[in-house]
Write an enzyme that holds these catalytic residues in place. Structure first.
Site, PDB file in Angstrom:
ATOM      1  N   GLY A  14       0.233  -1.394   0.259  1.00 58.61           N
ATOM      2  CA  GLY A  14      -0.363   0.017  -0.301  1.00 58.61           C
ATOM      3  C   GLY A  14       1.015   1.730   0.169  1.00 58.61           C
ATOM      4  O   GLY A  14       0.675   2.084   0.808  1.00 58.61           O
ATOM      5  N   ASN A  16       1.488   3.413  -3.013  1.00 62.52           N
ATOM      6  CA  ASN A  16       0.849   4.093  -3.225  1.00 62.52           C
ATOM      7  C   ASN A  16      -0.744   4.412  -2.321  1.00 62.52           C
ATOM      8  O   ASN A  16      -0.891   5.813  -2.617  1.00 62.52           O
ATOM      9  CB  ASN A  16      -0.015   3.147  -4.251  1.00 62.52           C
ATOM     10  CG  ASN A  16       1.402   3.713  -5.967  1.00 62.52           C
ATOM     11  OD1 ASN A  16       1.804   4.320  -6.577  1.00 62.52           O
ATOM     12  ND2 ASN A  16       2.063   2.336  -5.674  1.00 62.52           N
ATOM     13  N   HIS A 112      -0.403   1.366 -13.057  1.00 63.12           N
ATOM     14  CA  HIS A 112       0.570   0.683 -13.664  1.00 63.12           C
ATOM     15  C   HIS A 112       1.577   0.961 -13.684  1.00 63.12           C
ATOM     16  O   HIS A 112       1.611   1.891 -14.082  1.00 63.12           O
ATOM     17  CB  HIS A 112      -0.019   0.171 -15.098  1.00 63.12           C
ATOM     18  CG  HIS A 112       0.425  -1.085 -15.666  1.00 63.12           C
ATOM     19  ND1 HIS A 112       0.058  -1.745 -15.068  1.00 63.12           N
ATOM     20  CD2 HIS A 112       1.173  -1.384 -16.830  1.00 63.12           C
ATOM     21  CE1 HIS A 112       1.335  -3.446 -16.387  1.00 63.12           C
ATOM     22  NE2 HIS A 112       1.756  -2.206 -17.000  1.00 63.12           N
TER      23      HIS A 112
HETATM   24  C1  GRF Z   1       2.429  -0.744  -7.509  1.00 66.38           C
HETATM   25  O1  GRF Z   1       4.518  -1.006  -8.621  1.00 66.38           O
HETATM   26  C2  GRF Z   1       1.608  -0.862  -8.983  1.00 66.38           C
HETATM   27  O2  GRF Z   1       1.826  -0.058  -9.874  1.00 66.38           O
HETATM   28  C3  GRF Z   1       1.306  -1.751  -9.171  1.00 66.38           C
HETATM   29  O3  GRF Z   1       1.032  -2.327  -8.020  1.00 66.38           O
HETATM   30  C4  GRF Z   1       2.419  -1.637  -7.320  1.00 66.38           C
HETATM   31  C5  GRF Z   1       1.714  -2.024  -5.791  1.00 66.38           C
HETATM   32  O4  GRF Z   1       2.340  -1.393  -5.245  1.00 66.38           O
HETATM   33  N1  GRF Z   1       0.083  -1.724  -9.804  1.00 66.38           N
HETATM   34  P1  GRF Z   1       1.571  -0.549  -4.032  1.00 66.38           P
HETATM   35  O5  GRF Z   1       1.009  -1.581  -3.020  1.00 66.38           O
HETATM   36  O6  GRF Z   1       1.098   0.429  -3.710  1.00 66.38           O
HETATM   37  O7  GRF Z   1       2.982   0.091  -2.636  1.00 66.38           O
END
Ligand code: GRF
Length: 216
Positions: A14, A16, A112
């Site tokens: 998590g 992001n 993505h």
């Molecule tokens: C990120 O690289 C996002 O782009 C992809 O999955 C990963 C998730 O990372 N869809 P986080 O859980 O947000 O650290």
């Protein structure tokens, strides 16, 4: 200004989600993170969200015996219960059926880790290195029926360096992810994203910074 009630859907650490939460702590940010949903009870991001005092919910996909639509109906019910207006997928590792995609059409976005339409799917950094591309990055797009498809809202680009490994490249891309996701959610929340065919117009006439983020 009414802030758009936004749910973040996660499956893992998590980071992001954390970037969106941080951005939304700014009172003038047009979205509030009103809910975090995980399909995995052990997702690290759930603890992080709770530390910020954000309501969390778990809809464990393993309880649905492969019935994807039944799983999505449960997710949808939780979103409705929390009066969610926008959904941001952030490392949500489930392939969606048309059920959820259609229910949230134009109101669900995804990040993505590649410059779409290149490198859809998994292992994007390995594949970028294998292909020898010099520019890599991340994309936030509206979710459509095809995986990692749908109109592109914001992209962030990073250089690929000679000594990169998948891990070093992933780390450089992740920094840009954390910058573009809040920007994209902001554009969607204020209604600046006009979908015209395959394109999203964000009012960036002569101002590419609305749609493209470079390192530095
Ligand atoms: C990120 O690289 C996002 O782009 C992809 O999955 C990963 C998730 O990372 N869809 P986080 O859980 O947000 O650290």
């Amino acid at each position: 200004m009414s802030r758009k009630r936004t749910a973040v859907l996660i499956s893992g650490r998590g980071s992001n989600m954390g970037a969106l939460i941080s951005a939304a702590m700014e009172p003038t940010y047009p979205a509030e993170i009103a809910l975090v949903v995980s399909n995995r009870p052990d997702a690290k991001g759930l603890e992080r969200a709770a530390e910020f005092g954000i309501p969390t919910a778990v809809v464990d996909h393993t309880g649905f015996a492969g019935d994807r639509e039944a799983f999505e109906k449960s997710v949808d019910a939780v979103l409705k219960e929390h009066r969610i207006e926008l959904v941001a997928l952030a490392g949500f590792m489930r392939i969606l059926t048309p059920y959820l995609v259609n229910a949230w059409s134009g109101r669900m976005i995804n990040i993505h880790p590649a410059l779409l339409p290149s490198f859809k799917g998994l292992a994007t950094h390995e594949r970028a290195l294998d292909e020898g591309v010099k520019l890599h990055g991340a994309t936030v797009h509206f979710v459509s029926a095809e995986m990692d498809d749908g109109p592109i809202i914001v992209q962030g680009a990073v250089p690929v360096l000679d000594n990169d490994t998948p891990d070093t490249l992933a780390a450089r891309v992740l920094e840009v992810e954390h910058r573009i996701y809040p920007k994209a959610l902001e554009l969607v929340a204020i209604g600046k994203t006009k979908v015209t065919g395959a394109r999203v117009l964000t009012g960036g006439d002569g101002d590419a910074s609305l749609q493209l983020v470079w390192p530095g």
